[in-house]
Design a protein around this motif. Structure first.
Motif, short mmCIF file in Angstrom:
data_model
loop_
_atom_site.label_atom_id
_atom_site.label_comp_id
_atom_site.label_asym_id
_atom_site.label_seq_id
_atom_site.Cartn_x
_atom_site.Cartn_y
_atom_site.Cartn_z
N TYR A 1 -7.07 10.99 0.29
CA TYR A 1 -8.06 9.98 0.67
C TYR A 1 -9.48 10.51 0.47
N ASP B 1 0.82 -1.21 0.00
CA ASP B 1 0.00 0.00 0.00
C ASP B 1 0.86 1.26 0.00
N LYS B 2 0.55 2.16 -0.91
CA LYS B 2 1.24 3.45 -0.96
C LYS B 2 0.57 4.42 0.02
N LYS B 3 1.36 5.32 0.58
CA LYS B 3 0.83 6.30 1.52
C LYS B 3 0.51 7.61 0.80
N TYR B 4 -0.61 8.21 1.21
CA TYR B 4 -1.05 9.47 0.61
C TYR B 4 -1.50 10.41 1.72
N TYR C 1 -6.95 0.65 -8.17
CA TYR C 1 -5.97 -0.10 -7.39
C TYR C 1 -4.67 -0.28 -8.16
N LYS D 1 -6.98 0.59 1.28
CA LYS D 1 -7.80 1.24 2.32
C LYS D 1 -8.83 2.18 1.69
N ILE D 2 -8.43 2.90 0.67
CA ILE D 2 -9.36 3.83 0.00
C ILE D 2 -10.52 3.05 -0.61
N TYR E 1 -3.07 3.45 -8.14
CA TYR E 1 -2.71 4.10 -6.87
C TYR E 1 -2.32 3.12 -5.76
N THR E 2 -2.61 1.85 -5.92
CA THR E 2 -2.19 0.81 -4.97
C THR E 2 -2.48 1.19 -3.52
N ASN E 3 -3.74 1.40 -3.23
CA ASN E 3 -4.15 1.67 -1.85
C ASN E 3 -5.48 0.99 -1.59
#
Length: 234
Positions: free
Chosen positions: A83, A75-78, A199, A206-207, A202-204
């Motif tokens: 978000y 997961d990438k952080k943003y 996905y 959680k979103i 952005y590879t996240n």
């Protein structure tokens, strides 16, 4: 020993088979175990537990057989603002696109509302705890399995990101076919495609979990607040 590709292929197959089995056979099994052959909030709650068990089994398969990371894509952080913007944008795309697809399907097929959806709406009436449990289960379990687990493994197996996107979205649509209408396959396929594209870019996860929860929660609250008879175009 089984190759890593073989482990991934078996894991994808196992995930789909277990989810399909839950969708098709969990209610008859629960009726048999409880002796209560009725569509009740308690029985429906047990089906959500069954979905968490599927996730637990796939996590165990990943840990003991694959022996690697469950999420192949870290997961990438943003920033928090990203978000918020991403969840809103995804929700608007899915809600508007889903509504347009449903309208087209209604015009072409004159399809009525899913009988299963009518049953569900009665069970959820003013049962806010069950609504939240159901929406959180769908958001967490389905996203972790469909996007987090299946999509990157399909891409790894075929060395093609588009196949990963299409297959994960198609499986997502097929699993919703138990609702018994064309719309309940086409619209989840559309949403699955949107989520899979997001996905990949952005590879996240959680979103996607948050957006999936929000989409289902808003839908459930509409079903809860409006008479089912007025929702044929929903």
């Amino acid at each position: 020993m089984m190759s890593l590709n073989g482990k991934y292929a078996l894991g994808v197959l196992l995930t789909f088979v277990l989810l399909a089995a839950v969708m098709l056979y969990v209610f008859p099994l629960i009726y048999f175990i409880t002796g209560i052959k009725a569509f009740t909030p308690t029985n429906f709650g047990y089906t959500r537990i069954a979905l968490w068990l599927v996730l637990a089994l796939i996590l165990a398969y990943n840990f003991f057989i694959e022996k690697g990371s469950f999420l192949l894509w870290k997961d990438k952080k943003y920033p928090v603002l990203f978000y918020i913007k991403a969840v809103i944008a995804l929700y608007v795309i899915c809600a508007f696109g889903g509504a347009m697809l449903n309208l087209i399907i209604q015009l072409l097929t004159q399809e009525g509302m899913s009988r299963k959806l009518v049953q569900i709406s009665s069970v959820f009436k003013n049962n806010y705890l069950l609504i939240i449990l159901t929406c959180f289960t769908a958001g967490a379990v389905e996203e972790l399995l469909m996007r987090g687990y299946i999509q990157p493994r399909i891409e790894h197996l075929y060395r093609n990101p588009y196949i990963g996107i299409i297959v994960s979205a198609a499986l997502f649509g097929i699993l919703h076919s138990t609702y018994g209408t064309i719309g309940q396959v086409v619209i989840p396929f559309f949403i699955g495609t949107v989520f899979a594209l997001f996905y990949k870019k952005y590879t996240n996860i959680k979103i996607l979990i948050i957006c999936h929860f929000m989409y289902d929660f808003v839908s459930m609250m509409i079903l809860n607040c409006i008479d089912i008879k007025h929702l044929s175009a929903f």
